[in-house]
Design an enzyme around this catalytic site. Sequence first.
Site, short mmCIF file in Angstrom:
data_model
loop_
_atom_site.label_atom_id
_atom_site.label_comp_id
_atom_site.label_asym_id
_atom_site.label_seq_id
_atom_site.Cartn_x
_atom_site.Cartn_y
_atom_site.Cartn_z
N ALA A 22 18.96 98.98 83.62
CA ALA A 22 18.20 99.51 84.76
C ALA A 22 16.97 100.30 84.35
O ALA A 22 16.37 100.96 85.20
CB ALA A 22 19.11 100.41 85.61
N GLY A 25 11.95 96.39 84.43
CA GLY A 25 11.96 95.10 85.10
C GLY A 25 12.78 95.07 86.37
O GLY A 25 12.78 96.00 87.19
N TYR A 164 20.10 80.88 75.01
CA TYR A 164 19.84 81.63 76.24
C TYR A 164 20.38 80.87 77.44
O TYR A 164 21.06 81.43 78.31
CB TYR A 164 18.34 81.87 76.39
CG TYR A 164 17.97 82.58 77.68
CD1 TYR A 164 18.12 83.96 77.80
CD2 TYR A 164 17.48 81.87 78.78
CE1 TYR A 164 17.80 84.61 78.98
CE2 TYR A 164 17.16 82.51 79.96
CZ TYR A 164 17.32 83.89 80.06
OH TYR A 164 17.02 84.52 81.24
#
Length: 301
Positions: A22, A25, A164
Amino acid sequence: MSRFSLADLPDLTGRTALVTGANSGIGLVTARALAERGARVVLAVRDPEKGRTAAATMTGPVEVRALDLADLSSVRAFVHDLPGPVDLLVNNAGLSLGPLSRTADGFELQFGTNHLGHFALTNLLLPRIRERVVTVSSLGHRIGSLDFSDLQWERRQYRPNAAYAQSKLANLLFAAELQRRLTRAASPVISTAAHPGISSTNLMRAQGKPTFGFHVEKFLVGLVAQSAEEGALPTLYAATADLPGNSYAGPGGLWGMRGAPTPVGRSPRARDSSVARRLWEVSEDLTGIRFPLDAPASPAS
């Protein structure tokens, strides 16, 4: 259907929300929006100093706690030290790296952080979660596949983008299997998922790659990329809108890359319940952490 915006967020006074990653972004925007609506927000971040800098930009009750999803001992300590119930868990943190790296427990770093870290966190917290778990995936899940014979890239030539995409597919399979288990346990908690489309975040800019994991020319990304504020809307929609369990939210325009959030589809691999079940069982074995809400077996008569 009306377009969802920040103005549609409900009053969250009295609720506790936990957002991983947090400090920047989409995670920062998500945490800020929830706090502005009255939620007590826990910023779960790897770097507490960066977390405190992010918290200083927010209004409302926020606190910063250290959490390294790439270290299962950190995940356990975080859950042990966190007081009280959690109404909303947002599994937002994610990374996309180049060279092969490993977590403190020896897992490939992207799979270990993006999936296994959140798998462990969710299951350890689940007895205290009261409303919803949101897991952030990516358009990259569509090119992802799971090689159960080598999830940790110990024998294959390492390909960062494929790793990813594998982790983002795992996120969606996890969210779906979590909902199936919650339903079976007659839990009131629901599991949803979201993706931000193409958003201008640190993750997208890392090594010149967009958030969906494979290379696109920078000028083209610039044409379609949303702001972090716009990219966070699907997460906030998945977190607060009246949706059924196992919903998947994302931008509704330009092939899912931008636009107002709406329920969206997922790849055939992400809909395979047998693969989701197998991934869950493998994840339990790798982390040593199991779904905590299963009813105990009845003793033999």
